[in-house]
Design an enzyme around this catalytic site. Structure first.
Site, PDB file in Angstrom:
ATOM      1  N   ARG A 256       0.845  -1.203   0.000  1.00 54.40           N
ATOM      2  CA  ARG A 256       0.000   0.000   0.000  1.00 54.40           C
ATOM      3  C   ARG A 256       0.872   1.242   0.000  1.00 54.40           C
ATOM      4  O   ARG A 256       1.825   1.331   0.764  1.00 54.40           O
ATOM      5  CB  ARG A 256      -0.892  -0.003   1.247  1.00 54.40           C
ATOM      6  CG  ARG A 256      -1.811  -1.209   1.275  1.00 54.40           C
ATOM      7  CD  ARG A 256      -2.751  -1.187   2.460  1.00 54.40           C
ATOM      8  NE  ARG A 256      -3.527  -2.436   2.468  1.00 54.40           N
ATOM      9  CZ  ARG A 256      -4.460  -2.726   3.369  1.00 54.40           C
ATOM     10  NH1 ARG A 256      -4.733  -1.863   4.334  1.00 54.40           N
ATOM     11  NH2 ARG A 256      -5.112  -3.866   3.291  1.00 54.40           N
ATOM     12  N   ARG A 271       1.950   1.486  10.382  1.00 56.14           N
ATOM     13  CA  ARG A 271       1.495   1.783   9.026  1.00 56.14           C
ATOM     14  C   ARG A 271       2.690   1.740   8.092  1.00 56.14           C
ATOM     15  O   ARG A 271       3.564   2.593   8.135  1.00 56.14           O
ATOM     16  CB  ARG A 271       0.842   3.162   8.990  1.00 56.14           C
ATOM     17  CG  ARG A 271       0.096   3.460   7.693  1.00 56.14           C
ATOM     18  CD  ARG A 271      -0.533   4.848   7.712  1.00 56.14           C
ATOM     19  NE  ARG A 271      -1.544   5.003   8.757  1.00 56.14           N
ATOM     20  CZ  ARG A 271      -2.811   4.608   8.629  1.00 56.14           C
ATOM     21  NH1 ARG A 271      -3.213   4.058   7.515  1.00 56.14           N
ATOM     22  NH2 ARG A 271      -3.657   4.776   9.610  1.00 56.14           N
ATOM     23  N   GLU A 343      -5.726  -1.528  15.304  1.00 52.40           N
ATOM     24  CA  GLU A 343      -6.635  -2.307  14.477  1.00 52.40           C
ATOM     25  C   GLU A 343      -5.842  -3.457  13.844  1.00 52.40           C
ATOM     26  O   GLU A 343      -5.024  -3.253  12.957  1.00 52.40           O
ATOM     27  CB  GLU A 343      -7.229  -1.407  13.386  1.00 52.40           C
ATOM     28  CG  GLU A 343      -8.195  -2.113  12.478  1.00 52.40           C
ATOM     29  CD  GLU A 343      -8.513  -1.257  11.242  1.00 52.40           C
ATOM     30  OE1 GLU A 343      -8.539  -0.022  11.341  1.00 52.40           O
ATOM     31  OE2 GLU A 343      -8.711  -1.861  10.171  1.00 52.40           O
ATOM     32  N   SER A 346     -10.037  -6.388  10.294  1.00 55.17           N
ATOM     33  CA  SER A 346     -11.241  -5.731   9.849  1.00 55.17           C
ATOM     34  C   SER A 346     -12.062  -6.806   9.154  1.00 55.17           C
ATOM     35  O   SER A 346     -11.591  -7.424   8.209  1.00 55.17           O
ATOM     36  CB  SER A 346     -10.862  -4.608   8.886  1.00 55.17           C
ATOM     37  OG  SER A 346     -11.994  -3.838   8.564  1.00 55.17           O
TER      38      SER A 346
END
Length: 420
Positions: A256, A271, A343, A346
RNA sequence: GGAGGGAUCGCAUAGUGGUCUAGUGCGGGCGCCUGCUAAGCGCUUGGGGGCCCAAAAGGCCCCUCACGGGUUCGAAUCCCGUUCCCUCCGCCA
């Protein structure tokens, strides 16, 4: 549908645009088909006339007249065809930008502030000392090297070393083993590069291309999640009766660009541009998808409980859900060193949204009409954040990190000792 | 990377510019026949779109021979491009 879009904060006007385009498209198609039927008839007669022509001179004159009529029809059909295609393409383009509609039990809200905590499990661990964040622990243990990651590929890349790399491998193996042996998933190994149509099927393209890495020469894209190739496993297929539900689990890297998050979460491995993930994916009948989502969440919770990590289950509101999702639960683990909930998973149902885009159907019964399947996906789990949570939760006063019980057979050690 | 060959209905195959609707076999479905089974006989056969219908059922029409273009009044058939599969050569973990 308008209400669903409004709940998401989208402009419901797009619905009217689409309906108007569709009406014009149908008008063009109807007229085109009528002319085509006539054209076919004329062509057929001309074939017969030509066959007789060498015997009856009048037949060849007749054929000439028919040829003229056919030529005119053919021109009008081509015009209408072009019109119909243009309208269809325009409509298709609009449809692809419309997000999925939320399920009725999804709370309406503008952003993350509207999310609802459904339940929590475990107590955030109390420490008799001040717990360190994972990036400090990782460096002290000699298992995480942010600087060398950056020197190889830039910021948001990292290197795992020694027991750090082994911890990641242990987690991947254990996740896959639990899901395949105990939760009924079938393990698959997938391409990490896919065509753009596969991204469209999953709902990533056309809207989110700027978050992806891409090989322009071959028009192949690095997957941002295994959900993308998993969605298209059965693209353009009709699954036979009795073949649902199907559960798949895959370990893949995820790539990403994180362009939109520039400057956020720059410390540590929360991240990053490249990370490993184990992904669970289900194809099921529409009537089963709500229960299947709950079971999917339970399958992932099982991992967290066995790892002894305190977590909470968050039901995302309409304003915070992903584009393709109809209902999403996030699983967040408490990270005492970073002081935040991470997190790590998901879990979403996309209902028939991805199935429509990727054209995945099933036959409810022998001889019955095909219907779109429902698709569900959930991380089980994402590696960097799980590693971060383990390091921060299992750190000891002496600087070591204990290895959670289920991972010890995979690690071969019970503790990760500080580097000498 | 180079040289060839191929893709037709669920499967197997026929089909080199019009013979109304892509043929045949197998498989599947329905029916008939039949002590049972097998065989035989007849009918049937996927997907998408549009129109009629309040809707369902049903009917009519169009598209679909890997995909996309082109030639032509007309393309499974001829031409170009793409994808995938196969054979051989080269290279390679």
């Amino acid at each position: 549908m308008r209400a669903g879009l409004t709940a998401r904060g989208e402009d419901p006007g797009v619905v009217d645009q689409i309906l108007a385009l569709d009406a014009r498209r149908r008008q063009a198609v109807t007229e085109r088909d009528r002319l085509r039927a006539r054209h076919k008839e004329v062509s057929r007669q001309m074939g017969q006339a030509l066959a007789r022509a060498h015997q009856e001179p009048s037949a060849s004159l007749q054929a000439e007249a028919l040829r003229e009529e056919a030529r005119a029809l053919s021109q009008r059909i081509a015009d209408l065809e072009q019109e119909a295609r243009r309208l269809e393409a325009e409509m298709e383009g609009l449809l692809l930008t419309v997000p999925n509609l939320p399920r009725p039990d999804v709370p309406v809200g503008p952003d993350a502030s509207g999310n609802r905590i459904v339940r929590t499990w475990g107590e955030p661990k109390a420490f008799p000392f001040s717990p360190l964040p994972h990036w400090e622990l990782g460096e002290r243990l000699g298992i995480l090297d942010m600087e060398r990651g950056a020197s190889l590929a830039g910021s948001r890349f990292y290197v795992l070393k020694g027991l750090g790399a082994r911890l990641q491998r242990a987690l991947i193996s254990w996740f896959l083993d639990v899901h395949t042996r105990e939760h009924g998933y079938t393990e698959v190994y997938l391409p990490y590069l896919v065509r753009s149509t596969v991204l469209v099927g999953a709902g990533v393209l056309p809207k989110f291309g700027d978050n992806l890495y891409r090989d322009a020469e071959e028009d192949l894209w690095l997957i941002p999640t295994a959900e993308v190739p998993l969605t298209s496993l059965f693209r353009d297929e009709i699954l036979p009766p009795g073949s649902l539900p199907r559960y798949y689990v895959a370990h893949t890297p995820c790539f990403r660009r994180e362009k939109a998050a520039a400057g956020r979460d720059v410390r540590g491995i929360k991240r990053v541009h490249q990370f490993e993930k184990v992904e669970c994916y289900k194809f099921c009948e529409p009537s089963a998808s709500d229960q299947e989502l709950e079971r999917l969440v339970a399958d992932v919770e099982d991992l967290l409980q066995r790892l002894g990590l305190a977590y909470r289950v968050v039901l995302l509101c309409t304003g915070d859900m992903g584009f393709q999702s109809a209902k999403t639960y996030d699983l967040e683990v408490w990270a005492p060193g970073s002081g935040e909930w991470l997190e790590v998973s998901s879990c979403s149902t996309c209902a028939d949204f991805q199935a429509r885009r990727a054209n995945i159907r099933y036959r409810p019964a022998e001889g019955a009409r095909p219907e779109y399947v429902h698709t569900l996906n959930g991380s089980g789990l994402a590696l960097p954040r799980t590693i971060a949570a383990i390091l921060e939760n299992y750190q000891q006063e002496d600087g070591a990190v204990a290895v959670p019980e289920p991972l010890r057979p995979y690690m071969g050690v019970a503790r990760i000792e500080p580097a000498q």
